[in-house]
Structures are given as C-alpha cells and as structure tokens.
Design a protein around this motif. Structure first.
Motif, PDB file in Angstrom:
ATOM      1  N   TYR A 116       0.883  -1.379  -0.171  1.00 37.51           N
ATOM      2  CA  TYR A 116      -0.396  -0.009   0.019  1.00 37.51           C
ATOM      3  C   TYR A 116       0.811   0.777  -0.148  1.00 37.51           C
ATOM      4  O   TYR A 116       1.634   1.383   1.111  1.00 37.51           O
ATOM      5  CB  TYR A 116      -0.831  -0.613   0.777  1.00 37.51           C
ATOM      6  N   ASN A 117       0.411   2.130  -0.856  1.00 36.68           N
ATOM      7  CA  ASN A 117      -0.086   2.377  -2.037  1.00 36.68           C
ATOM      8  C   ASN A 117       0.623   0.735  -3.435  1.00 36.68           C
ATOM      9  O   ASN A 117       1.478   0.178  -2.982  1.00 36.68           O
ATOM     10  CB  ASN A 117       0.045   3.217  -3.053  1.00 36.68           C
ATOM     11  N   PRO A 118      -1.024   0.295  -4.089  1.00 39.71           N
ATOM     12  CA  PRO A 118      -0.753  -0.752  -4.619  1.00 39.71           C
ATOM     13  C   PRO A 118       0.346  -0.039  -5.655  1.00 39.71           C
ATOM     14  O   PRO A 118       0.879   0.510  -6.318  1.00 39.71           O
ATOM     15  CB  PRO A 118      -1.672  -1.473  -5.618  1.00 39.71           C
ATOM     16  N   LEU A 119       1.792  -1.791  -6.240  1.00 41.94           N
ATOM     17  CA  LEU A 119       2.008  -1.013  -6.982  1.00 41.94           C
ATOM     18  C   LEU A 119       1.881  -1.080  -8.186  1.00 41.94           C
ATOM     19  O   LEU A 119       2.983  -1.069  -9.063  1.00 41.94           O
ATOM     20  CB  LEU A 119       3.070  -2.530  -6.872  1.00 41.94           C
ATOM     21  N   SER A 120       0.696  -0.894  -8.607  1.00 33.64           N
ATOM     22  CA  SER A 120       0.206  -1.065  -9.831  1.00 33.64           C
ATOM     23  C   SER A 120      -0.065   0.532 -10.241  1.00 33.64           C
ATOM     24  O   SER A 120      -0.227   1.376 -11.681  1.00 33.64           O
ATOM     25  CB  SER A 120      -1.435  -0.876 -10.403  1.00 33.64           C
ATOM     26  N   GLY A 121       0.502   1.346  -9.561  1.00 33.27           N
ATOM     27  CA  GLY A 121       0.330   3.435 -10.270  1.00 33.27           C
ATOM     28  C   GLY A 121       0.974   3.657 -11.203  1.00 33.27           C
ATOM     29  O   GLY A 121       2.288   3.056 -11.446  1.00 33.27           O
ATOM     30  N   ARG A 122       0.378   4.508 -11.607  1.00 35.07           N
ATOM     31  CA  ARG A 122       1.332   5.172 -12.851  1.00 35.07           C
ATOM     32  C   ARG A 122       1.702   6.112 -13.108  1.00 35.07           C
ATOM     33  O   ARG A 122       2.266   6.742 -14.468  1.00 35.07           O
ATOM     34  CB  ARG A 122       0.013   5.591 -14.245  1.00 35.07           C
ATOM     35  N   GLY A 123       2.018   6.978 -11.672  1.00 33.18           N
ATOM     36  CA  GLY A 123       1.733   8.383 -11.688  1.00 33.18           C
ATOM     37  C   GLY A 123       3.428   8.586 -11.097  1.00 33.18           C
ATOM     38  O   GLY A 123       4.200   7.337 -12.139  1.00 33.18           O
ATOM     39  N   ASP A 124       4.754   8.896 -10.434  1.00 27.97           N
ATOM     40  CA  ASP A 124       5.554   8.909 -10.088  1.00 27.97           C
ATOM     41  C   ASP A 124       6.757   7.489  -9.562  1.00 27.97           C
ATOM     42  O   ASP A 124       7.647   7.640  -9.686  1.00 27.97           O
ATOM     43  CB  ASP A 124       5.973   9.825  -8.886  1.00 27.97           C
TER      44      ASP A 124
ATOM     45  N   ILE B 191      -3.088   6.504  -0.557  1.00 29.72           N
ATOM     46  CA  ILE B 191      -2.342   8.109  -0.795  1.00 29.72           C
ATOM     47  C   ILE B 191      -2.321   8.719  -2.216  1.00 29.72           C
ATOM     48  O   ILE B 191      -1.042   8.369  -2.755  1.00 29.72           O
ATOM     49  CB  ILE B 191      -1.860   8.218   0.682  1.00 29.72           C
ATOM     50  N   GLN B 192      -2.477   9.379  -2.597  1.00 29.38           N
ATOM     51  CA  GLN B 192      -2.063  10.440  -4.222  1.00 29.38           C
ATOM     52  C   GLN B 192      -2.213  11.786  -3.514  1.00 29.38           C
ATOM     53  O   GLN B 192      -3.097  12.171  -2.508  1.00 29.38           O
ATOM     54  CB  GLN B 192      -3.223   9.993  -5.144  1.00 29.38           C
ATOM     55  N   ARG B 193      -1.312  12.423  -4.125  1.00 31.35           N
ATOM     56  CA  ARG B 193      -1.041  13.753  -4.153  1.00 31.35           C
ATOM     57  C   ARG B 193      -0.565  14.460  -5.319  1.00 31.35           C
ATOM     58  O   ARG B 193       0.151  14.210  -6.006  1.00 31.35           O
ATOM     59  CB  ARG B 193       0.648  14.304  -3.681  1.00 31.35           C
ATOM     60  N   VAL B 194      -1.593  15.254  -5.757  1.00 27.06           N
ATOM     61  CA  VAL B 194      -1.833  15.994  -7.267  1.00 27.06           C
ATOM     62  C   VAL B 194      -0.928  16.948  -7.186  1.00 27.06           C
ATOM     63  O   VAL B 194      -1.580  18.147  -6.394  1.00 27.06           O
ATOM     64  CB  VAL B 194      -3.117  16.088  -7.397  1.00 27.06           C
TER      65      VAL B 194
ATOM     66  N   GLU C 219       3.055  17.130 -10.705  1.00 30.50           N
ATOM     67  CA  GLU C 219       3.402  15.799 -10.851  1.00 30.50           C
ATOM     68  C   GLU C 219       2.693  15.406 -10.369  1.00 30.50           C
ATOM     69  O   GLU C 219       1.383  15.338  -8.877  1.00 30.50           O
ATOM     70  CB  GLU C 219       4.362  15.891  -9.542  1.00 30.50           C
ATOM     71  N   LEU C 220       2.240  13.621 -10.088  1.00 31.82           N
ATOM     72  CA  LEU C 220       1.200  13.133  -9.636  1.00 31.82           C
ATOM     73  C   LEU C 220       1.618  12.419  -8.575  1.00 31.82           C
ATOM     74  O   LEU C 220       2.308  11.158  -9.139  1.00 31.82           O
ATOM     75  CB  LEU C 220       0.707  11.677 -10.808  1.00 31.82           C
ATOM     76  N   GLU C 221       2.053  12.221  -7.409  1.00 27.12           N
ATOM     77  CA  GLU C 221       2.915  11.379  -6.338  1.00 27.12           C
ATOM     78  C   GLU C 221       1.799  10.866  -5.819  1.00 27.12           C
ATOM     79  O   GLU C 221       0.997  10.552  -5.036  1.00 27.12           O
ATOM     80  CB  GLU C 221       3.781  12.296  -4.981  1.00 27.12           C
ATOM     81  N   ASP C 222       2.408   9.159  -6.421  1.00 25.83           N
ATOM     82  CA  ASP C 222       1.828   8.156  -5.571  1.00 25.83           C
ATOM     83  C   ASP C 222       2.124   6.831  -4.885  1.00 25.83           C
ATOM     84  O   ASP C 222       2.162   5.925  -4.532  1.00 25.83           O
ATOM     85  CB  ASP C 222       1.119   7.266  -6.722  1.00 25.83           C
TER      86      ASP C 222
ATOM     87  N   ARG D 131      -9.630  14.099 -12.995  1.00 22.85           N
ATOM     88  CA  ARG D 131      -8.828  14.223 -13.764  1.00 22.85           C
ATOM     89  C   ARG D 131      -8.067  13.137 -13.241  1.00 22.85           C
ATOM     90  O   ARG D 131      -7.494  12.311 -14.056  1.00 22.85           O
ATOM     91  CB  ARG D 131      -9.100  14.873 -14.864  1.00 22.85           C
ATOM     92  N   PHE D 132      -6.837  13.580 -13.286  1.00 18.20           N
ATOM     93  CA  PHE D 132      -6.031  12.322 -12.742  1.00 18.20           C
ATOM     94  C   PHE D 132      -5.631  11.640 -11.603  1.00 18.20           C
ATOM     95  O   PHE D 132      -5.224  10.309 -12.199  1.00 18.20           O
ATOM     96  CB  PHE D 132      -4.694  13.216 -12.459  1.00 18.20           C
ATOM     97  N   ILE D 133      -6.556  11.356 -10.712  1.00 18.00           N
ATOM     98  CA  ILE D 133      -7.173  10.757  -9.791  1.00 18.00           C
ATOM     99  C   ILE D 133      -7.407   9.388 -10.724  1.00 18.00           C
ATOM    100  O   ILE D 133      -7.549   8.541 -10.074  1.00 18.00           O
ATOM    101  CB  ILE D 133      -8.125  10.915  -8.318  1.00 18.00           C
TER     102      ILE D 133
END
Length: 278
Positions: free
Chosen positions: A87-95, A222-225, A239-242, A211-213
């Motif tokens: 967690y966060n799952p490793l499938s994130g497409r951002g940073d 947890i994400q930060r745009v 930045e899309l920090e995931d 839109r980015f989430i």
C-alpha cells in the motif's frame, strides 16, 4: 476483540528533506494507526527481508528511491512474486513508475506542463525564457537544470524530459485517500515550495485534480496531485505523486488531520479485505 492486522510501515526516519520533517510525520501517523493495527517500522532497505511476516507493507516517507533503485526494484519484484500486499499498490501509473506519465498525459491532451522526451518533438514546446531538463527517474528536483532554447538540440535525449519553465503564480497540492479528496495546501511564494498554507479549492480545481486521480486507476492508496497556477489562471499538472507523497499533516487543522487518519485506516482495511494474501 478481533486480532489486529500486522503492518510493516516503511520509512526512512533519518532522511533529510528540504523544508519537511519526514520523521515527525511518520512518527505521528504510526502513533495513530496503532489504534487499529499492530505496527512495526523499518527502513526501505530492510522491507524485502521482513515483509513475509506482515499482512501489508505500507510505504510512506521512504525517501527518493533513486538513492537505492536496485534495492527498490528487487523489493517490487519480490513483493509481486511472493503475493505481498503493498500500500500503495504497485500498479500506480504516476511517479511510482517514473516520469513517463508526463509524456503520456501531454500526448493525450491533459492539462499538464507540456513535456517532451525526443529531439524531434522540440517543435511542440511553447516559447519560454528557459526550459527545465530533468531525469525521467528522479525526485526532489535531483538532476534538474535550466537551459535556454538554443541548447535544447544539444541535449543527450533518452533518459531526460524537457518542459518550458512556467511563470506561475503559485503551486497547489490536492491530497487524496483512495479516490476521495481530503484537503488542499498551496505555496503562495513560488520560491518557497514547502512553505504551505491551507487552500480552499473551487469545484473547478477539484474537477482538475480528479481527472488525474481517475486516470491513475488506483483503487486504494494515498495520492497527491501537484499543480501550478499560471499567470492566466489555468492549473497545470506538475506531478502525480503515488509512491510516497509527503502529506504536510502538521499544517492542517486537528479535525482535518483526524479525518485523514480515520480515512487512511478505513482504506487500509478495505484494501486488505479486497486483496486476500496469496
């Protein structure tokens, strides 16, 4: 009383971040999460050796992974191979996956600072006084340089990104747990990125961030745009920090902080319920 689930909380308490105290944030978070979980803290270099004994690995303020890229890549590979819940799952497409998403979002027409990674695309960049050159794998402005347009054709492309240096009014960050907005903070002074103040977003601001989430498709985490407000009033994604977004929890109200912790705990339980250990 049901048995608490076991959390391996990954953090580098000794990491020195400019304008932020990672250790304070994670000491606070673990002190509160302990109400609902059994928690042990470990350095990111120790996570792979310890993770089998826990129900979930929570990656928090672990510092820029480029400082230990091989170990981080090995951790990811072993977590997937051994069915470890992260967690966060490793499938994130951002940073989490590097800066390729800035190229993808630019090509797809999203409101992002225009970004190119090939010399043949230089014509796509708007005119600017200077251009930011940054590594595709990077964090905390490591490796960032600024050059004039006449030098762009001389760069060694392949592992770098190029963006116009935007003359913005301020930066603003939107914080999410799963797909639910929590709070926003902004830096009124462009020269002081981490001197943040509470920000009351408009419906238009929240539609921008959402839109980015939605694009990232992370069901849990947890994400930060991060965005900048241009002189013309437009928001552009920075930045899309995931992976391990710093949350600046010391700058929000007690009520907002309490709500964030409660929502993070609920998110972790939903994640564990939805992802049975293999």
């Amino acid at each position: 009383m049901p048995e608490h689930r076991r959390v391996l909380f990954v953090t580098d308490l000794a990491y020195q971040a400019r304008g932020r105290r990672y250790c304070d944030e994670d000491i606070f978070l673990t002190s509160r999460l302990r109400d609902g979980f059994d928690i042990a803290l470990c350095h990111p270099l120790d996570a792979a050796a310890l993770m089998d004994a826990f129900d979930v690995v929570v990656v928090r303020n672990s510092g820029p992974v480029l400082h230990y890229q091989k170990d981080y890549d090995a951790f990811r590979e072993q977590a997937v191979a051994r069915g470890i819940r992260v967690y966060n799952p490793l499938s994130g497409r951002g940073d989490m996956a590097g800066k390729q998403y800035l190229l993808d979002l630019t090509a797809a027409g999203y409101p992002v600072i225009p970004t190119i990674g090939r010399p043949e695309d230089l014509r796509l960049l708007p005119e600017a006084g200077q251009y930011a050159v940054k590594p595709k794998v990077g964090a905390d402005s490591i490796g960032l340089t600024f050059v004039p347009r006449e030098q762009l054709s001389d760069l060694a492309y392949g592992d770098i990104l190029v963006q116009p240096r935007v003359d913005f009014r301020y930066e603003v960050s939107f914080y999410y747990v799963d797909d639910t907005f929590q709070y926003a903070l902004h830096a009124p002074d462009p020269e002081r990125r981490w001197v943040l103040e509470p920000y009351e977003p408009t419906d238009t601001d929240l539609a921008f961030a959402r839109r980015f989430i939605d694009w990232n498709t992370l069901d849990h985490g947890i994400q930060r745009v991060d965005a900048c407000r241009t002189r013309e009033g437009e928001l552009l994604l920075v930045e899309l920090e995931d992976l391990n977004p710093y949350l600046s929890l010391d700058l929000v109200s007690d009520g907002t902080r309490d709500a964030f912790v409660a929502n993070m705990m609920a998110s972790l339980h939903r994640f564990l319920d939805a992802q049975p250990r293999t």
